[in-house]
Enzyme design. Structure first.
Site, PDB file in Angstrom:
ATOM      1  N   ASP A   1       3.713   4.971  13.858  1.00  0.00           N
ATOM      2  CA  ASP A   1       2.822   4.454  12.823  1.00  0.00           C
ATOM      3  C   ASP A   1       2.224   3.138  13.287  1.00  0.00           C
ATOM      4  O   ASP A   1       2.249   2.818  14.488  1.00  0.00           O
ATOM      5  CB  ASP A   1       3.563   4.311  11.491  1.00  0.00           C
ATOM      6  CG  ASP A   1       4.707   3.296  11.518  1.00  0.00           C
ATOM      7  OD1 ASP A   1       4.904   2.638  12.557  1.00  0.00           O
ATOM      8  OD2 ASP A   1       5.401   3.158  10.497  1.00  0.00           O
TER       9      ASP A   1
ATOM     10  N   ARG B   1     -17.572  15.182   8.970  1.00  0.00           N
ATOM     11  CA  ARG B   1     -16.164  15.338   8.607  1.00  0.00           C
ATOM     12  C   ARG B   1     -15.838  16.825   8.454  1.00  0.00           C
ATOM     13  O   ARG B   1     -16.503  17.544   7.698  1.00  0.00           O
ATOM     14  CB  ARG B   1     -15.874  14.597   7.299  1.00  0.00           C
ATOM     15  CG  ARG B   1     -16.154  13.107   7.347  1.00  0.00           C
ATOM     16  CD  ARG B   1     -14.967  12.308   7.808  1.00  0.00           C
ATOM     17  NE  ARG B   1     -13.899  12.311   6.817  1.00  0.00           N
ATOM     18  CZ  ARG B   1     -13.822  11.489   5.780  1.00  0.00           C
ATOM     19  NH1 ARG B   1     -14.784  10.596   5.565  1.00  0.00           N
ATOM     20  NH2 ARG B   1     -12.803  11.543   4.950  1.00  0.00           N
TER      21      ARG B   1
ATOM     22  N   ASN C   1     -11.461  24.554   1.849  1.00  0.00           N
ATOM     23  CA  ASN C   1     -10.647  23.747   0.939  1.00  0.00           C
ATOM     24  C   ASN C   1     -10.714  22.281   1.328  1.00  0.00           C
ATOM     25  O   ASN C   1     -10.520  21.921   2.490  1.00  0.00           O
ATOM     26  CB  ASN C   1      -9.193  24.231   0.998  1.00  0.00           C
ATOM     27  CG  ASN C   1      -8.256  23.404   0.140  1.00  0.00           C
ATOM     28  OD1 ASN C   1      -8.682  22.637  -0.722  1.00  0.00           O
ATOM     29  ND2 ASN C   1      -6.963  23.547   0.379  1.00  0.00           N
TER      30      ASN C   1
ATOM     31  N   GLY D   1       2.487   7.331   9.956  1.00  0.00           N
ATOM     32  CA  GLY D   1       1.057   7.490   9.684  1.00  0.00           C
ATOM     33  C   GLY D   1       0.312   8.248  10.749  1.00  0.00           C
ATOM     34  O   GLY D   1      -0.610   9.017  10.455  1.00  0.00           O
TER      35      GLY D   1
ATOM     36  N   HIS E   1       0.858  -1.190   0.000  1.00  0.00           N
ATOM     37  CA  HIS E   1       0.000   0.000   0.000  1.00  0.00           C
ATOM     38  C   HIS E   1       0.893   1.237   0.000  1.00  0.00           C
ATOM     39  O   HIS E   1       2.041   1.201   0.431  1.00  0.00           O
ATOM     40  CB  HIS E   1      -0.955   0.039   1.197  1.00  0.00           C
ATOM     41  CG  HIS E   1      -0.272   0.062   2.541  1.00  0.00           C
ATOM     42  ND1 HIS E   1       0.237   1.215   3.100  1.00  0.00           N
ATOM     43  CD2 HIS E   1      -0.016  -0.920   3.430  1.00  0.00           C
ATOM     44  CE1 HIS E   1       0.767   0.936   4.282  1.00  0.00           C
ATOM     45  NE2 HIS E   1       0.638  -0.353   4.509  1.00  0.00           N
TER      46      HIS E   1
ATOM     47  N   ARG F   1      -3.507  15.668   1.760  1.00  0.00           N
ATOM     48  CA  ARG F   1      -4.244  16.913   1.916  1.00  0.00           C
ATOM     49  C   ARG F   1      -4.079  17.792   0.674  1.00  0.00           C
ATOM     50  O   ARG F   1      -2.950  18.050   0.233  1.00  0.00           O
ATOM     51  CB  ARG F   1      -3.757  17.669   3.154  1.00  0.00           C
ATOM     52  CG  ARG F   1      -3.710  16.789   4.408  1.00  0.00           C
ATOM     53  CD  ARG F   1      -5.014  16.792   5.180  1.00  0.00           C
ATOM     54  NE  ARG F   1      -5.181  15.619   6.028  1.00  0.00           N
ATOM     55  CZ  ARG F   1      -4.549  15.411   7.194  1.00  0.00           C
ATOM     56  NH1 ARG F   1      -3.696  16.297   7.654  1.00  0.00           N
ATOM     57  NH2 ARG F   1      -4.798  14.315   7.902  1.00  0.00           N
TER      58      ARG F   1
ATOM     59  N   ARG G   1      -7.934  23.234  10.961  1.00  0.00           N
ATOM     60  CA  ARG G   1      -6.619  22.752  10.504  1.00  0.00           C
ATOM     61  C   ARG G   1      -6.208  23.589   9.297  1.00  0.00           C
ATOM     62  O   ARG G   1      -6.506  23.260   8.159  1.00  0.00           O
ATOM     63  CB  ARG G   1      -6.640  21.266  10.187  1.00  0.00           C
ATOM     64  CG  ARG G   1      -7.688  20.851   9.178  1.00  0.00           C
ATOM     65  CD  ARG G   1      -7.620  19.379   8.852  1.00  0.00           C
ATOM     66  NE  ARG G   1      -8.307  19.064   7.617  1.00  0.00           N
ATOM     67  CZ  ARG G   1      -8.495  17.835   7.176  1.00  0.00           C
ATOM     68  NH1 ARG G   1      -8.056  16.814   7.876  1.00  0.00           N
ATOM     69  NH2 ARG G   1      -9.108  17.602   6.031  1.00  0.00           N
TER      70      ARG G   1
END
Length: 572
Positions: free
Chosen positions: A130, A450, A530, A308, A10, A419, A499
């Protein structure tokens, strides 16, 4: 130097470094159009892209590095496994050239290098957390002008990343790829659940699932590679969360004939939000202890973060506010894909092509860009009406955004990391909460809870963020000011945080100019809502064809791509 990331089937990726400078970086998912490029570790197309940016062939690359040790648990500096190398770099893509060997950079070391080497710091504590890589789940290191020194590591049996992802899975949010949803849900809950199996303590933390059949000291290395331990771990966590009175939640899915889409149940119960909040708080407490230990051990006042778990904006906000942290750098591609950056920079350092401190990473725009002619051809192929607005495009788009429209925005080189940062974005007016809800519910078909992020000019930071500190990568949460709550409420999460992505004022940047034009036309702060330009189940768009196809299949009414504007209502 060519670095390859994402070795665990992945998040495959590639990064090319020339004379100590990152020339190109891209994730394989952007080309394969398979999110996270799951079930493959081929880096071939992303590597071919990187080489094309420099105008070189694979045979001309001085050194290739992979961000994992295929021989684990045995130490190894190089890999000569021809079958593996061919899997990573399909010879058919490189004139049938196949390297005889690749350099091995241990997984967490590559993460650490991806955070420290491009930070611009001459001295810093480094924190990597992670799920697991090469048997390690957390690393503390010291970065200096001489390079990185690993100070302490925690084994995969002490994984904070796996803890967090199992909470998300237990609540029906999805598999390991959906951990970020838990961060958003946590804002709606109260952290009142006691999770006694994970204890923050001075110097770090301790994880003990003995009541659920997994002892910390149990010899389990033989269960790591074939995922037996991981499967046992998930069962143990499921039992632990069920003991709290929260059974595994499986969200119902229904078919909507009108849209030909499968619609997931996006609701949640109060106990789900409370467990999310409890997990988020506990994760942050453990990270704070790790950061304190790293700072104390190094005597540094700067902190670098990758892995991560480094994608957790709320936790990064907590670390940024920690006493003793004067500056924080979080690698924007903090997940496994970013290991390609670290591997390439680390071998460049070892060969003497990079001197530390190196240039600070101030942009994530490291991926492909496309000419106006290529964009024009894609629009023509799809038969879409469009108009070339040239340099006036930002002013035109700003006017439409001020009137309540939502726009797809495709400009320049594609971003690194998950992002969107104004290269491949969906944009809207941040004053209207309805715009946020429309993006979540009808454009991206995802959970209504979200959060979306604000992009703002740096000089608006003191008013909206309460600081002039730059936040270029939308990866560190801040408490919203009163001005932000009033002027950009759609970008403020239910817990009062946002954020941000701060954008330098630059007359040559269409994104910067769009923010300027929006402020001038509305009389409000230079800020926009955004989010990433993609559907929920697909990667961020890469090419003009991706952008046009995603636009055509969505309720988006407007697409600004290169100098061209497309509108579905026929107005151009």
């Amino acid at each position: 130097m060519l670095g390859l990331g994402g070795p665990y089937y992945h998040d495959a990726s590639a990064c090319l470094v020339v004379d100590g400078r990152i020339v190109a970086f891209a994730e394989e998912e952007r080309f394969s159009r398979r999110k996270h490029h799951k079930d493959s570790r081929s880096c071939g197309v992303s590597a071919a892209y990187c080489l094309s940016e420099a105008g070189i062939t694979l045979a001309e690359v001085d050194e290739i590095a992979i961000a994992f040790n295929p021989a684990w648990p045995e130490p190894s500096d190089v890999c000569t496994d021809g079958e593996l190398i061919a899997e990573l770099l399909d010879p058919a893509l490189f004139g049938h050239h196949q390297p005889g060997q690749v350099t091995v950079v241990e997984h967490h070391f590559a993460h650490a290098a991806s955070a420290f080497h491009p930070s611009g710091f001459d001295d810093a504590a480094v924190l990597v957390v992670d799920g697991s890589g090469d048997g390690v789940s957390a690393t503390l290191a010291h970065g200096t002008a001489s390079g990185l020194k690993v100070l302490r590591q925690w084994p995969f049996s002490q994984s904070l990343g796996w803890f967090y992802e199992t909470v998300a899975e237990h609540l029906g949010l999805g598999d390991w790829t959906s951990s970020g949803k838990l961060m958003g849900l946590a804002g709606y809950g109260t952290p009142h659940y006691d999770l006694p199996f994970l204890t923050p303590e001075s110097g770090g933390y301790r994880l003990d699932l003995s009541p659920y059949g997994i002892r910390p000291e149990e010899p389990i290395d033989d269960q790591y590679k074939d995922l037996r331990y991981y499967r046992r771990l998930k069962k143990a966590y499921a039992a632990a969360y069920t003991d709290l009175g929260i059974p595994p939640h499986r969200r119902a899915r229904n078919y909507a004939a009108a849209t030909s889409r499968v619609i997931a149940d996006t609701g949640f119960l109060p106990e789900h939000a409370d467990l999310a909040a409890s997990a988020q708080q506990l994760l942050e407490q453990c990270l704070v202890e790790l950061a304190r230990e790293a700072l104390a051990a190094t005597g540094a006042s700067r902190l670098c973060v990758a892995g991560g778990v480094g994608l957790n904006c709320s936790a990064n906000g907590r670390l940024a506010a920690l006493r003793g942290v004067d500056e924080l750098f979080v690698q924007p591609a903090a997940g496994d894909a970013g290991c390609a950056i670290g591997a390439a920079l680390e071998v460049a350092l070892r060969r003497g092509d990079l001197t530390l401190p190196g240039p600070a990473m101030t942009t994530a725009a490291l991926g492909p860009s496309f000419s106006d002619a290529t964009i024009h051809a894609a629009l023509t192929e799809y038969g879409l009406p469009f108009r070339d607005h040239g340099a006036n495009l930002p002013a035109v788009v700003a006017r439409h955004l001020a009137l309540g429209q939502v726009a797809g925005w495709f400009q320049g080189r594609m971003e690194a990391g998950p992002r969107a940062l104004g290269q491949r974005s969906i944009l809207a007016d941040p004053q209207h909460v309805e715009a946020r809800d429309r993006i979540n519910n009808t454009i991206k078909h995802r959970e209504p809870w979200r959060p979306l992020a604000p992009a703002l000019l740096e000089d608006a930071g003191p008013g909206l963020l309460g600081t002039s500190t730059a936040y270029p990568f939308m990866i560190v949460a801040r408490q919203a000011t009163g001005t932000a709550r009033e002027m950009i409420p759609a970008a403020v999460h239910t817990d009062g945080t946002l954020r941000p992505q701060t954008v330098a004022r630059d007359g040559c940047s269409p994104y910067s100019e769009l923010l300027v034009q929006f402020a001038e036309q509305t009389g409000r702060p230079p800020a926009l809502l955004n989010t990433s330009f993609n559907h929920e189940a697909e990667p961020i768009v890469c090419s003009p064809r991706d952008a046009v196809a995603t636009f055509a299949a969505s309720p988006l009414g407007m697409l600004a791509i290169g100098p061209f504007l497309v509108q579905k209502d026929g107005r151009i």
